[in-house]
Structures are given as C-alpha cells and as structure tokens.
Enzyme design. Structure first.
Site, mmCIF file in Angstrom:
data_model
loop_
_atom_site.group_PDB
_atom_site.id
_atom_site.type_symbol
_atom_site.label_atom_id
_atom_site.label_comp_id
_atom_site.label_asym_id
_atom_site.label_seq_id
_atom_site.Cartn_x
_atom_site.Cartn_y
_atom_site.Cartn_z
ATOM 1 N N ASP A 123 -5.411 68.757 72.960
ATOM 2 C CA ASP A 123 -5.467 68.247 71.645
ATOM 3 C C ASP A 123 -4.575 66.738 72.052
ATOM 4 O O ASP A 123 -3.883 65.577 72.715
ATOM 5 C CB ASP A 123 -3.476 68.865 72.157
ATOM 6 C CG ASP A 123 -2.255 69.479 71.071
ATOM 7 O OD1 ASP A 123 -2.388 67.986 70.335
ATOM 8 O OD2 ASP A 123 -2.162 70.261 70.674
ATOM 9 N N SER B 129 4.163 72.178 67.199
ATOM 10 C CA SER B 129 3.886 70.631 67.643
ATOM 11 C C SER B 129 5.640 70.065 67.671
ATOM 12 O O SER B 129 6.138 70.479 68.700
ATOM 13 C CB SER B 129 3.870 69.903 65.872
ATOM 14 O OG SER B 129 3.597 68.813 66.230
ATOM 15 N N HIS C 94 -5.108 70.246 67.116
ATOM 16 C CA HIS C 94 -3.609 70.722 68.018
ATOM 17 C C HIS C 94 -2.793 72.022 68.274
ATOM 18 O O HIS C 94 -3.682 72.688 66.540
ATOM 19 C CB HIS C 94 -3.621 69.266 66.808
ATOM 20 C CG HIS C 94 -1.907 69.455 66.578
ATOM 21 N ND1 HIS C 94 -1.152 69.253 68.087
ATOM 22 C CD2 HIS C 94 -0.129 69.571 65.702
ATOM 23 C CE1 HIS C 94 0.761 69.016 67.348
ATOM 24 N NE2 HIS C 94 -0.212 69.015 66.397
#
Length: 514
Positions: free
Chosen positions: A453, A227, A483
């Site tokens: 995602d 991320s 994610h």
C-alpha cells in the site's frame, strides 16, 4: 502548485455520482427539535451537482433495487446540540436477502478526507453485493464534503492555476510564491466557508455517524472504513466503544503519527510502490517500453520530472504538464495495480512530448472532470486535515526535513515535504497531534493491512491494532499491491471480511493472505 491534498485523498478515483438535490442548508433553527427522533425521508436519487463531480444518477443494482437518498439533520456545533443544524447527505441500497436475516445497516466511509460516500458507494456497489444479502448498504458525505455543508474555496479557473504552480520550490523566490499561493487558497476557504471550518473535525463526523446509526434503527454501528475511513472508524470506536458492532478497517491510517511522520511514511510507501511498478514492468517476457531495468525506469522518470520543472510539455489543452502535475499523476496511478498500464502509457507519451495521460491522472487526484469542473474534494481535504492536525509547519522546518524526505523517496520526497505547509495561516486551530483511537471494551475490529500500500503503508495496520487496545484490533495481512485490500478481489481477504461481517466469525489474528 501550493500544496497538494494529502495523497491518501486520491483513494477516491471514481467519477463522482452525487446527489444534486439533497438539501444541506446551514442556518436551520432547530432549538426545540429532538434530532434523535427524526425520520429520514427516503427519495429517488437525482443527478449530482457540479461540486459533487457531475455525472448521472446512480443506476439500479442487480435485481432492480433502486438507490434511495435522504438528508440527516445534525448540529453544526456538537457543543450546542439544540442549535443550528446542517444536513448530511445519505444514500442506501436495501438488503437483497431475507428481511428476517437482516443484521442492520452497513455504513461505509471510503476515505479522503474529502471523499463523497454518496458518489462512491454506487460506483463500487458490485464489490459489496455479498454483503447486501444481510445488510442495507449505506454511505454518506461527511460534513464539509459534497452536499453536506460542503466547503468551498477557490473556483474552477483559480484551481486550474493553483495546480499549475510549483509544489517543490528550488529557491527563495519559489518558496515565497508557494507560501503566497497557499495563503490565497486558505483565505478563499475562510471567505467562502468560514462558518463551517471550525466544525469539520473527524470527531464531529464520528458524532454524526452515531446519530445516523440511531436514526437508522441500529443499536450497534456496523462499519466498513477504507483509508481515512479507518481513522474515522477508530475515532468513533474511541468515543463510543460500547456501540461498535462488526467493523472492518481496510487501508489503515497509522493513528500514532503526526502530519510530518504521516507524510514521511507516505514518501516511503509511494517509493515502495514505484519500485514494485518498475520491477513488474521489467520482469515480463515482453520488453518494458519505459526502461531496460527497474533502475533505468526510475532514472528516466526522475529525468522527466527534472526537465518538466523548467520546460513543461502540452497536457490537456490549454494547460501544460508541469513537474507538479506529473508527480501527482504518477502518484495517482500507483494507488492501484490496475492503473499501472495507464502509467506506462502516460510515461511513454510524455517522453515523446505528450502529457495528456499523466495530466488526466493528476486531474483525477484533484477532483477535476473532463469539463474543467472541480468537485470540492481538495477544499474538503485541506479543511478537515487542518481542523484535525495541530502542527503548523514553517518553511525553515520543511527545509530542515528535506534530506530525510529525499532519502525516503528520491521521486516523492520533496513533493510530500513541501505539502506540510498546506495548513499555514489556516483560520482554525488544529485539534491534536494525532487522533485518539483507544477503544477499551469495544467489539473486535478487523484491521486489514496491505504490504504494497503506497498511501497508508502496511506498518500502520499494526499501529492501529496496538492503539485500539488489547482484545479489540484483529490484524489480517494481504501481500499485494495498491491501496487497500478488499477491492483487490483477493478471495482470501474477501472471504475473511465477508465471514466476519455476515456471520460474526473473527479470523485468527495474524492471518496472511497472498
């Protein structure tokens, strides 16, 4: 609610398990100290403090290996490397394999910005046991986070009020209230952490990470970023291209976007994830309890949110489930397909007037535990984003963009558009419109994109590959949900990542896993 944290922060959904006694005091006068010569003093990891999320000390790993904790000294201001220092909280688990086959330390950043690596690595360590056969597993709290000169803004009771406020104003009075709430939060950050705010940029964290690499004894940085951690990794590669070892970026931030473009991309990504959730619920043999068709599921959610705007329902006593809390709770559940069952349960209960499950999901998004105590996740998230991001948006700008955001996502569009005001009246100027991750000459970086995602949409992986430069980024696609990709347990993804990190085998560019 005055503006929600950037939604990618909620990648960190684990209970914080940080180290309460790691000392990170500002004000250490180290003008004559060579920080590159420091030796880390590894000790047993104690229980986390309130600001770190509470909980118990990390449990031993398989085979009985204990977690070890230390504090790395770094300059508060990298422009003054001989000046005041702060401490960076670091955690490690030593390799389980033959020391002669050890490659080095594999440094993790799990995202946010604002997420504690010291808390998250032990919580997910079983996923990385294969990698521990040749690496020490290492993570840290980036500056501004947890015990690493953690930013403090509002207290617990103020944050409860903050997250009860309306994040999607419908009229001028509500817009004025949103701005007032945002200004109050931002002023509290300046009052309580003003000396730290200019020094929490991603470029600062990248320099910290390079000093960490050196002190850990590695010539190259071996890195696993997830991320926001992909943005941090990209910035590191730009600043230190020749020091990049084997690196993996998973759940990739698009480095070419400004905050407006990023939020619009997230609106599309979360809408895509909601569509997938609704289709999944209604495509099974057993009846979907929250709608007859995928469109019916989404229509009922939209009606719930509209009703909550004027008529909240009981949540976690004594708080009410508001429209804003429900929206953030739904978003939180879309981060992982494993959470879809909780979203279904929460919606079922909410339709019956019980908002507890959706509120618990919202609390997870915001770093609140069951005792009403908040970690500094939100404070750090806002502080790092506002230090990084140059644009400062106005109410009129957001109003002009609302149609575009609503078209991207009827459910999340307003929520993400109004979140652009979070840096209004911030005490520190932002650094740039978007990060620079160009890294000519760096070693290959494996860039893993997930087609489903919500928080870092799939398209960002290709943008990261292009921005890193020719011969650096190697794209791998996972056709999945949630994610990130590695933690999906997909054997193809994990096999490719493990082969690269453990053996140096770079997968063929364009490899697809499903």
């Amino acid at each position: 609610m005055p503006n929600p944290p950037r939604l990618r922060a909620a990648a960190l959904t684990v209970t914080a398990l940080l180290l309460s006694s790691l000392m990170t005091a500002c004000g250490d006068d180290s003008k004559d100290e060579d920080l590159t010569a420091q030796k880390l003093s590894w000790k047993e990891c104690p229980a986390p403090s309130e600001s770190e999320g509470g909980g118990n000390p990390p449990s031993p790993l398989p085979g009985g290996t204990e977690w070890q904790c230390a504090t790395l000294k770094v300059p508060l201001d990298w422009a003054k490397p001989k000046g005041e220092t702060i401490g960076i909280a670091v955690i490690r688990a030593k390799t389980s394999g033959d020391e002669n086959k050890r490659i080095g330390s594999l440094v993790f950043n799990f995202g946010g910005p604002g997420g504690s690596g010291v808390a998250t690595l032990p919580a997910f360590s079983k996923d990385y046991e294969k990698l521990r056969t040749r690496y020490d597993l290492v993570s840290f709290d980036p500056r501004g986070v947890g015990r690493s000169a953690g930013v403090q803004c509002e207290d617990d009771s103020q944050l409860d009020e903050y997250f009860q406020e309306d994040a999607t104003p419908d009229d001028t009075a509500e817009q004025r209230q949103l701005l007032e709430n945002t200004k109050a939060f931002n002023s509290a950050c300046e009052k309580n952490s003003g000396g730290t705010l200019p020094h929490v940029r991603t470029t600062d964290a990248a320099r910290d990470m390079d000093l960490m690499r050196h002190v850990l004894g590695d010539d190259k940085l071996y890195y696993f970023g997830i991320s926001y951690g992909t943005e941090l990794g990209g910035v590191y590669a730009h600043l230190f291209p020749k020091r990049v070892g084997r690196a993996v970026f998973d759940g990739v931030v698009d480095p070419t976007q400004n905050p407006e473009q990023s939020s619009l991309g997230q609106a599309k990504g979360f809408q895509r994830a909601l569509d997938n959730f609704a289709n999944d619920c209604t495509s099974k043999i057993e009846p979907c309890p929250i709608g007859d068709t995928a469109q019916d599921v989404k229509d009922r959610i939209a009606k719930l949110l509209k009703d909550l705007d004027s008529d909240p329902i009981p949540g976690v006593f004594p708080r009410q489930l508001t429209q804003s809390a429900a929206t953030s709770g739904i978003a939180q559940a879309l981060y992982s397909k494993d959470f879809w069952e909780f979203l279904t349960e929460g919606l079922e209960q909410a339709y019956e007037g019980d908002g507890r499950v959706l509120m618990l999901l919202s609390d997870s998004m915001n770093g609140r535990d069951e005792n009403g105590q908040y970690s500094n996740l939100v404070a750090a998230n806002v502080s790092i984003n506002c230090a990084d991001d140059k644009p400062r948006y106005t109410t009129n700008f957001v109003k002009s963009k609302l149609p575009q955001f609503q078209a991207a996502s009827p459910l999340f569009g307003d929520y993400l558009a109004w979140s652009l005001l979070s840096c209004t009246d911030w005490a520190v100027a932002g650094a740039a419109n978007h990060p620079d991750v160009s890294a000519p000459g760096a070693a290959p970086i494996l860039v893993v994109g997930n087609t489903g995602d919500p928080a870092t949409p799939y398209e960002g992986a290709r943008k990261m590959v292009d921005a890193l430069g020719k011969g650096v980024g190697v794209e791998l696609t996972y056709k999945g949900q949630g994610h990130g990709a590695y933690d999906s347990k997909n054997k193809c993804v994990q096999g490719a990542v493990n082969s690269y990190l453990l053996e140096g085998t770079v997968p063929r560019a364009g490899t697809v896993c499903s």
